[in-house]
Design a protein around this motif. Structure first.
Motif, short mmCIF file in Angstrom:
data_model
loop_
_atom_site.label_atom_id
_atom_site.label_comp_id
_atom_site.label_asym_id
_atom_site.label_seq_id
_atom_site.Cartn_x
_atom_site.Cartn_y
_atom_site.Cartn_z
N ALA A 21 16.33 4.24 10.60
CA ALA A 21 14.90 4.26 10.25
C ALA A 21 14.18 3.15 11.02
CB ALA A 21 14.72 4.07 8.74
N SER A 22 14.84 1.99 11.14
CA SER A 22 14.25 0.87 11.84
C SER A 22 14.05 1.18 13.33
CB SER A 22 15.17 -0.34 11.66
OG SER A 22 14.61 -1.48 12.22
N CYS A 23 14.92 2.05 13.87
CA CYS A 23 14.80 2.45 15.27
C CYS A 23 13.89 3.68 15.42
CB CYS A 23 16.17 2.76 15.87
SG CYS A 23 17.32 1.38 15.80
N GLY A 24 13.18 4.03 14.35
CA GLY A 24 12.18 5.09 14.46
C GLY A 24 12.69 6.50 14.24
N LEU A 25 13.89 6.66 13.68
CA LEU A 25 14.39 8.01 13.40
C LEU A 25 13.96 8.44 11.99
CD1 LEU A 25 18.00 8.22 14.81
CD2 LEU A 25 15.81 8.22 15.97
N HIS A 26 13.92 9.72 11.77
CA HIS A 26 13.62 10.24 10.45
C HIS A 26 14.20 11.63 10.33
CE1 HIS A 26 10.40 12.13 12.76
NE2 HIS A 26 10.02 10.92 13.13
N ARG A 27 13.98 12.21 9.17
CA ARG A 27 14.43 13.58 8.94
C ARG A 27 13.84 14.48 10.02
NH1 ARG A 27 14.50 15.92 2.98
NH2 ARG A 27 15.73 17.79 3.35
N GLY A 28 14.67 15.40 10.52
CA GLY A 28 14.20 16.26 11.59
C GLY A 28 14.70 15.81 12.95
N ASP A 29 15.11 14.55 13.04
CA ASP A 29 15.69 14.09 14.30
C ASP A 29 17.10 14.68 14.47
OD1 ASP A 29 14.21 12.36 16.10
OD2 ASP A 29 13.87 11.11 14.32
N ILE A 30 17.43 14.98 15.70
CA ILE A 30 18.78 15.46 16.00
C ILE A 30 19.52 14.31 16.67
CG2 ILE A 30 20.13 17.18 17.25
CD1 ILE A 30 17.67 19.03 16.92
#
Lengths: 445, 145
Positions: free
Chosen positions: A131-140
């Motif tokens: 999350a801190s690196c900017g990922l979220h649900r929907g990321d592959i």
């Protein structure tokens, strides 16, 4: 876990990140409560720790404030070897659901254990990392950390799932297939060692695939030191944001600290991992901001609590607020690991210094290796650097010029003479995990 | 009029020349001519091949660093002074030669030389004006058996 309730595909902060934003007073309360509990647990269950406490006349009751941590004995790597395999476990095997082990290039490996609760904490801190690196649900998320005894693969896997990302458990290796899946699966994020990713970048180019044109936008890299120069190279070549993450098996694996959008230091998940900086020679704690050896206490580990574990990594803590809004402290990127240092003609050298010198001249020479030899009682240092299309120009003079500039740049930083050799691509062995930067042949023949 | 030449970075140690040549041979690509420049530690292999695009692709996929350079092929009379005459023309026109090497085949009383100029376009113009014959790619291929 929160992931079932969360449906924010538009970015923003994942609920798992909430502890990153705790007010300082609340954070310190959590830390003290957990510190007292973990010390009590280790004292009751781990013989080595209890003996060391007794020798110092300490009991768990001696911990009345966070500052009291400085009285506790250190734990060092050899403690794990000396008690191999299960001597530092604080849980019965019936509660241990997972074991991992370090590669252990010399002698016995280091074994680490997790209860179900530990695995959940690990998933949480890895979800917070992503999350801190900017990922979220929907990321592959393509997880190219090695699966197996190494903590990287499974740690990232559980964290990615906890975040709600789609995890591709490809593990390390088979680079052509890695690139095929990045393209065919519309992969948006990838984690592995920085050295393995530079190899992927190079291979993609050979295959005529431009990573910049693909949806890949975030790289999460860890498990070995890498320089900002290497980061710039990776970001430019692959068209991504490259984030540094930090962890070690003895503490939990990956998930101890991670960069945020500011890319200015790694936030330590200090509600679970309490950081201190000490003078590596005297063992005395250093104030925030000063550089020294990082020491970590696991505040919530059950199966294998680590009290004041000496990481041998050199860094400093940053207390100034971060532009991302997180309140947990940051540590500077690890440029130097005591374990990686070598001494040549009385000079202490870290491989990252050589990397920084190379990247300062030409930011496009990511594959290098340091070779140490001894001739007539004299130590010699050679650096082999692979030629890349960016620096190769059909001109002998051009190559000689680059060779001279690279050698000068290293000599300027280290103050010792170095033999610089330009070598063909793929001459230096590619690692699918941690790169081997130094070949020491000084004690051969 | 300009020819595409492939340049490869090689280390100067035994056996390094054979590998790239085998790689393109395996694809049925014939080498028209080549030259090798070297220092104690490394060298540059320069190749002129019939299908340079394919050769470049094959070599790059196999991991070599390949550079594409434009060169000029010139006919000179194969007799004493033939080359000197061509060089005088180039010198008079202040054209810088970075390097040159001979083409492996002759045609009648002519020898063909491959030149790498700083400014290949002006070189072609000057040479043509002075009556020297600049050989283009198609013509070069035509007398390779």
């Amino acid at each position: 876990m929160l992931k079932e309730l969360w449906n924010d595909a538009e970015g923003g902060f994942h609920p798992a990140s909430a502890p990153d934003f705790l007010p300082q007073t609340a954070l310190k309360e959590v830390q003290l409560r957990r510190l007292r509990a973990v010390v009590a647990r280790a004292y009751a269950k781990v013989q080595l720790f209890r003996e060391r406490m007794d020798e110092r006349g300490l009991t768990p009751e001696s911990i009345q404030s966070l500052q009291d941590i400085r009285h506790l004995p250190f734990t060092v790597k050899t403690d794990l070897r000396d008690t191999y395999p299960f001597g530092l476990f604080a849980s019965p095997m019936s509660d241990v659901v997972r074991l991992h082990a370090s590669s252990g290039t010399t002698g016995k490996p280091i074994v680490v254990a997790y209860t179900r609760e530990d695995v959940e904490v690990w998933s949480e801190v890895m979800a917070r990392t992503f999350a801190s690196c900017g990922l979220h649900r929907g990321d592959i998320l393509q997880n190219a950390f090695g699966y197996g005894l190494f903590t990287g693969g499974l740690g990232a896997h559980y964290g990615g799932e906890a975040l709600g990302a789609t995890v591709i458990p490809i593990s390390g290796g088979n680079t052509d297939r890695q690139i095929m899946l990045i393209r065919d699966f519309n992969v948006t994020s990838l984690c592995c060692t920085p050295s393995y990713f530079t190899h992927m970048v190079e291979r993609a180019r050979e295959l005529g695939i431009d990573l910049r044109e693909l949806p890949l936008r975030v790289g999460i890299f860890g498990a070995e030191p890498w320089t900002d120069g290497m980061r710039h190279h990776i970001e430019a070549e692959a068209g991504i944001k490259a984030y540094d993450i930090y962890g070690l098996s003895e503490i939990i694996g990956p998930g101890v600290a991670a960069e945020c959008s500011a890319q200015d230091g790694l936030h330590v998940f200090e509600d679970h991992f309490y950081p201190e900086i000490i003078d590596p020679d005297t063992g005395e704690p250093l104030p925030d901001g000063e550089e020294g050896e990082l020491v970590i206490t696991t505040l919530s580990k059950k199966a294998m609590p680590m009290i004041r574990y000496r990481t041998r990594d050199i860094t400093s803590l940053i207390t100034e607020p971060c532009s991302c809004g997180r309140t947990i402290r940051r540590m500077r990127r690890i440029g130097r690991r005591s374990d990686d240092m070598f001494i040549i003609r009385g000079v202490n050298v870290f491989p990252s210094q050589v990397e920084a010198a190379l990247m300062a001249v030409e930011g496009t020479l990511p594959h290098y290796q340091i070779i140490l030899t001894r001739k007539g009682g004299m130590d010699r240092m050679a650096v082999e650097v692979e030629v890349t299309p960016e620096v190769f120009s059909d001109s002998i003079r051009g190559l000689e010029d680059i060779r001279a500039r690279l050698a000068q740049s290293i000599e300027r930083i280290l103050g010792i003479r170095v033999e610089l050799r330009l070598v063909e691509p793929h001459t230096i062995a590619r690692s699918e995990g941690k790169a081997k930067r130094v070949i020491d042949r000084r004690n051969e023949g | 009029m300009k020819l595409q030449q492939l340049s490869l970075f090689l280390e100067n140690r035994p056996g390094r020349l054979e590998a790239p040549l085998s790689a393109i041979a395996a694809e049925g690509i014939n080498i028209l001519t080549l030259s090798l420049a070297d220092t104690a530690q490394f060298g540059i292999l320069r190749l002129i091949v019939r299908d340079w695009e394919k050769a470049k692709r094959v070599l790059e996929q196999a991991g070599w660093v390949v550079n594409l350079t434009e060169v000029v092929a010139v006919d000179v009379l194969d007799r004493p002074g033939g080359l000197a005459e061509a060089l005088r023309i180039l010198e008079d026109a202040d054209l810088n030669i970075e390097y040159m090497y001979a083409f492996s085949l002759r045609r009648g009383d002519k020898a063909i030389l491959i030149f790498r100029f700083e400014d290949p376009d002006r070189a072609i113009q000057v040479l043509t004006e002075k009556g020297l014959h600049v050989v283009d790619g198609e013509e070069l291929m035509s007398f390779v058996p």
